[in-house]
Design a protein around this motif. Sequence first.
Motif, PDB file in Angstrom:
ATOM      1  N   ILE A 193      21.291 176.027  56.588  1.00 46.58           N
ATOM      2  CA  ILE A 193      22.710 175.920  56.279  1.00 46.58           C
ATOM      3  C   ILE A 193      23.452 177.231  56.544  1.00 46.58           C
ATOM      4  O   ILE A 193      24.537 177.233  57.117  1.00 46.58           O
ATOM      5  N   ALA A 194      22.865 178.341  56.130  1.00 47.08           N
ATOM      6  CA  ALA A 194      23.548 179.628  56.257  1.00 47.08           C
ATOM      7  C   ALA A 194      22.958 180.494  57.366  1.00 47.08           C
ATOM      8  O   ALA A 194      23.700 181.052  58.185  1.00 47.08           O
ATOM      9  N   GLY A 195      21.632 180.625  57.391  1.00 45.00           N
ATOM     10  CA  GLY A 195      21.002 181.521  58.352  1.00 45.00           C
ATOM     11  C   GLY A 195      21.313 181.172  59.786  1.00 45.00           C
ATOM     12  O   GLY A 195      21.581 182.049  60.615  1.00 45.00           O
ATOM     13  N   TYR A 196      21.301 179.889  60.109  1.00 42.52           N
ATOM     14  CA  TYR A 196      21.578 179.468  61.481  1.00 42.52           C
ATOM     15  C   TYR A 196      22.994 179.844  61.902  1.00 42.52           C
ATOM     16  O   TYR A 196      23.215 180.424  62.966  1.00 42.52           O
ATOM     17  N   HIS A 197      23.985 179.517  61.066  1.00 45.28           N
ATOM     18  CA  HIS A 197      25.376 179.734  61.452  1.00 45.28           C
ATOM     19  C   HIS A 197      25.774 181.199  61.436  1.00 45.28           C
ATOM     20  O   HIS A 197      26.702 181.597  62.143  1.00 45.28           O
ATOM     21  N   ALA A 198      25.069 182.004  60.647  1.00 50.17           N
ATOM     22  CA  ALA A 198      25.407 183.429  60.588  1.00 50.17           C
ATOM     23  C   ALA A 198      24.694 184.248  61.649  1.00 50.17           C
ATOM     24  O   ALA A 198      25.080 185.385  61.912  1.00 50.17           O
ATOM     25  N   GLY A 199      23.645 183.678  62.254  1.00 52.13           N
ATOM     26  CA  GLY A 199      22.851 184.451  63.206  1.00 52.13           C
ATOM     27  C   GLY A 199      22.779 183.862  64.592  1.00 52.13           C
ATOM     28  O   GLY A 199      23.634 184.118  65.446  1.00 52.13           O
TER      29      GLY A 199
END
Length: 536
Positions: free
Chosen positions: A247-253
């Motif tokens: 949810i977060a790691g993919y979209h932030a990196g």
Amino acid sequence: MIGQSAMTRTGTGQYVRQALLAAVVALLLVALFGRIMGYDLRRDEFMFVPPAALLDQYALYQDLFYNHVPYSAWLFRALHLALPGLDLLASARLAIFLAWLLLLGGTAWVGWRLTRSGLVAALGPVSLISADVLLGQAGMAATNNLLPLPFAGLGLGLLAISLAERDYAFARLFLAGVLLSVAAGMKASAIAFVPAVALGCFLLPRHLDFATRARRIALPVALGGLVGAAPLLWLAATQPDLFFAHIAGYHAGPHIAYWRDNAASEPGIALGQGAKLQLAWTVWMAGAPLLALFVTVLGGMLSRGSDSGGAVPVVLAATLTAALLAFVPTPGFPQYYIAPLVCLPLLLALFWRGAPSAQGVLTPALVVAMGLMLVIAAPRLALGLNDLRHPGKLTVARVQKGADALRDTLAQRDLLGAGPVATLSPIYPLSAGLPIYPEFSAGNFAMRVAPYTEPELRALYAMAGAEDLPALFDAQPPAAILTGFDPGLDAALEGYAQSHGYQMQPFPAITDRYGEGRLWLPSGPQTDTDQTGGNP
């Protein structure tokens, strides 16, 4: 006698108007249904639809790459199970149509409940069904873009009704909290509505003291929110590494890194804040959204100083937070800016309610605005009606026909059960009831970011990059390899096929906006091309 005749004519005229209105509504809904079912297949659907067929074998996040919150996947899965006779893509697109019905009906009901005006009640459905952005990918394809809107709109509407009427019924406020959480479970960005609601429940209405507001308003909304978010909280508590990595790691990196290198491949994206503002402007300041904004601002000017019990500040704050938080994700896409559109009809209803003396000015403005909205939307909705004239040519039918041709081809070659189908277009084999590699269940979304994903994060993803294909396929050779829709990433699949003796044949039975199929089969006795997906 004369009076009775006049009454009869009046009654007949009213029935005629109601019948005409019902006919127009039915025509618009049929057109909307046709447009959804005939809308070209979109690459995003290669990620959102497959879990509907795979969740009986694999777990979301653990076995399947899925970079969104799970409620949309569960919704598609539930409808797929409830309607086993319906094709895979058709059931997912039907879920979108049902969401449209909830969105249009919900906004109409909230407008009527607040104002008892049919004209105001009509603004919500008309402005939304006429919005250019919602008649495109955001509202037509089987993704999670539209799904939060009906739940967020109803949740805000129920809260606004309680505040405006000063009737703090526990059940209504509890349901408002549930719906707002469900919206966030459909798409994480819908959490943008929550801060304004949470703060407003403690600060408004001003005629109640803080303790009373907390007990009678904030508490039921919060309890409902916890119930609606319970599955999300469970996932976050039991598998936080997997959940937040997707949810977060993919979209932030890796997501940002990929698009910075490949922005030219998608002209509609916006990387910088200036470009995002320009993109948002094309969504908000054109067509139906602009007309809805105009009548809403006009209503606000005419109702200045009216008492809404705190409903207007809460909804206005939710509109602003939804608009501002739309600029956070990078890159920006048009669908990121649709959330505030659901708030405008609610604001107008509150303004109308608070300014009875101004309704004479607002009435002609609403009539003209909604008339123009429908004129703007008419060409696209007419395409939906036209598509229904040829059911066999609808996108959902063509996808299933191509899937059936794929299955028939493998059956002719005695390849059913020989292994998975390797492809970055997983809807086709899944629609045919064929197995796929779970690493490709998200289409190209996982594979394309593999080079940009750090090892620690990559260990949490069910993904395969180009360099992983030999080991993956050697361990379980594919029964067939389907390419032709992503030239860059397909090269690795085709390289493996060529080096391992697979033979390619054109497969025009599967054709979409991204290309025409090329089917690679293990070497062996060949069948006539016309029997293996060519033109009959």
